[in-house]
Design a protein around this motif. Structure first.
Motif, mmCIF file in Angstrom:
data_model
loop_
_atom_site.group_PDB
_atom_site.id
_atom_site.type_symbol
_atom_site.label_atom_id
_atom_site.label_comp_id
_atom_site.label_asym_id
_atom_site.label_seq_id
_atom_site.Cartn_x
_atom_site.Cartn_y
_atom_site.Cartn_z
ATOM 1 N N TYR A 8 44.011 68.467 61.323
ATOM 2 C CA TYR A 8 44.945 67.896 60.364
ATOM 3 C C TYR A 8 44.768 68.509 58.980
ATOM 4 N N LYS A 16 44.281 61.624 58.879
ATOM 5 C CA LYS A 16 45.098 61.497 60.099
ATOM 6 C C LYS A 16 46.090 60.340 59.999
ATOM 7 N N ASN A 35 50.584 63.986 58.622
ATOM 8 C CA ASN A 35 49.469 64.069 59.569
ATOM 9 C C ASN A 35 49.617 63.078 60.716
ATOM 10 N N GLU A 36 50.079 61.897 60.396
ATOM 11 C CA GLU A 36 50.211 60.878 61.438
ATOM 12 C C GLU A 36 51.292 61.256 62.449
ATOM 13 N N PHE A 64 49.584 63.578 64.778
ATOM 14 C CA PHE A 64 48.733 62.774 65.662
ATOM 15 C C PHE A 64 49.563 62.125 66.774
ATOM 16 N N GLU A 75 40.143 66.822 67.999
ATOM 17 C CA GLU A 75 40.788 66.722 66.698
ATOM 18 C C GLU A 75 39.749 66.751 65.586
ATOM 19 N N GLU A 94 39.545 66.094 61.076
ATOM 20 C CA GLU A 94 40.145 65.852 59.767
ATOM 21 C C GLU A 94 39.284 66.553 58.717
ATOM 22 N N ALA A 119 48.121 71.480 61.361
ATOM 23 C CA ALA A 119 49.187 70.772 60.661
ATOM 24 C C ALA A 119 49.141 71.115 59.179
#
Length: 330
Positions: A29, A34, A40-41, A44, A60, A62, A87
């Motif tokens: 991210y 996240k 970012n979400e 996800f 994943e 962050e 991302a």
């Protein structure tokens, strides 16, 4: 014959298992976290959809600062993760280096173009979706003053702003659009307090509809608008539910689809490097309508925004892309 069929079935199952084991998807991210309720979400959510449908887990991470980008990307590639999705545009420089070092790894980057034979670059026509929410803002405004709060002051975010200005002003020559940005460093994506302060200032200047493209900072924008009895407009994810009845709409940017497609195409062995541009025609951007905001959208507003959408898709309305000349003509 029965033994042959059972043997063939067992071989097929083993082959499928072995093939799935070769897919070790990962997503990294951007700054802001996240669960930023936004960009970012959305990424996800796309990864989660893939996991739910395929049963394949993903890795994943962050990042906490820019210094971690290259290190994290190289670590994932070195561990055999494939494909790896990043991302955010800020991954571009790190990916340029690491993609060349791992030519057999598939990479996908969102919001930036990296021209490498093993990289898929996904970019969006944010100006088109922003134009639509601008139309809704202009028609919803009682003061004929609306506003925009951007995160980091960069051309990509001006792309959102310029499209929004174009849409709002298409509803009447008397519509005024205020514009402000949270900062010039990556911290601008995660400062809801400052986002709220900017929003209050814009409301004091007459704005009654505030659109943000500011990541986690936007949570403060929407809160401040709702507290003042004004309307906010969300971005990237559907943020209508954060303040039901106080968020006019959200400009949807299908980052979730980009992540899901990257993972699934790698699984299906159809991953295609190159540049993918997603606009209204491709359903890559749009606006959110649900039970949280449908009472705010009148039939006249819906007719106007649907006409604008059709005209943009048909090419009869051209929404200016700020990034082509770093200017906004509206």
């Amino acid at each position: 014959m029965k033994k042959s069929l059972l043997g063939l079935l067992a071989f097929s199952l083993m082959s499928a298992t072995a093939y799935a084991a070769d897919i070790k998807p990962a997503i990294i991210y951007d700054l802001g976290g996240k669960f930023d309720k936004s960009f970012n979400e959305a990424a996800f959510n796309g990864a989660e959809k893939f996991k739910t449908e395929s049963g394949i887990e993903y890795r994943e991470f962050e990042i906490a600062n820019d210094a971690q980008r290259e290190q994290a990307l190289r670590r994932f590639a070195g561990d055999g993760n494939n494909p790896i999705v990043m991302a955010g545009f800020s991954w571009g420089a790190a990916l340029e280096k690491v993609a060349a070092e791992y030519p057999d790894t598939k990479f996908a980057i969102i919001d930036m173009v990296v021209e490498k034979p093993n990289v898929k670059s996904v970019v969006f026509k944010e100006q088109e979706g922003s134009y639509l929410v601008g139309v809704l803002a202009g028609l919803a405004s009682k003061t004929k003053t609306v506003s925009f709060v951007g995160g980091m002051d960069i051309p990509l975010i001006h792309k959102f702003s310029c499209g929004y200005i174009g849409g709002a002003k298409s509803t009447g020559a008397d519509v005024k659009v205020l514009e402000a940005f949270t900062g010039t460093t990556p911290d601008a994506w995660n400062d809801p307090v400052k986002g709220g302060e900017i929003t209050k200032s814009q409301i004091d200047q007459g704005s009654d509809v505030v659109y943000h493209a500011a990541g986690g900072t936007g949570v403060g924008v929407l809160q401040a608008a709702a507290d003042a009895g004004k309307l906010g407009i969300g971005v990237d994810s559907n943020q209508n539910g954060l303040h039901p009845g106080k968020v006019l709409t959200s400009m949807l940017k299908r980052v979730d689809v980009a992540v899901y497609d990257a993972f699934k195409s790698a699984k299906d062995d159809t991953f295609a490097p190159g540049i993918s541009v997603l606009g209204l025609k491709e359903d890559g951007v749009g606006f959110a309508l649900d039970d949280n905001n449908k009472a705010l959208i009148t039939p006249e507003m819906m007719a106007a925004v649907e006409k604008a959408k059709a005209d943009i898709i048909a090419g009869t309305v051209q929404v200016h892309d700020y990034m082509t000349d770093e200017a906004c003509p509206y």
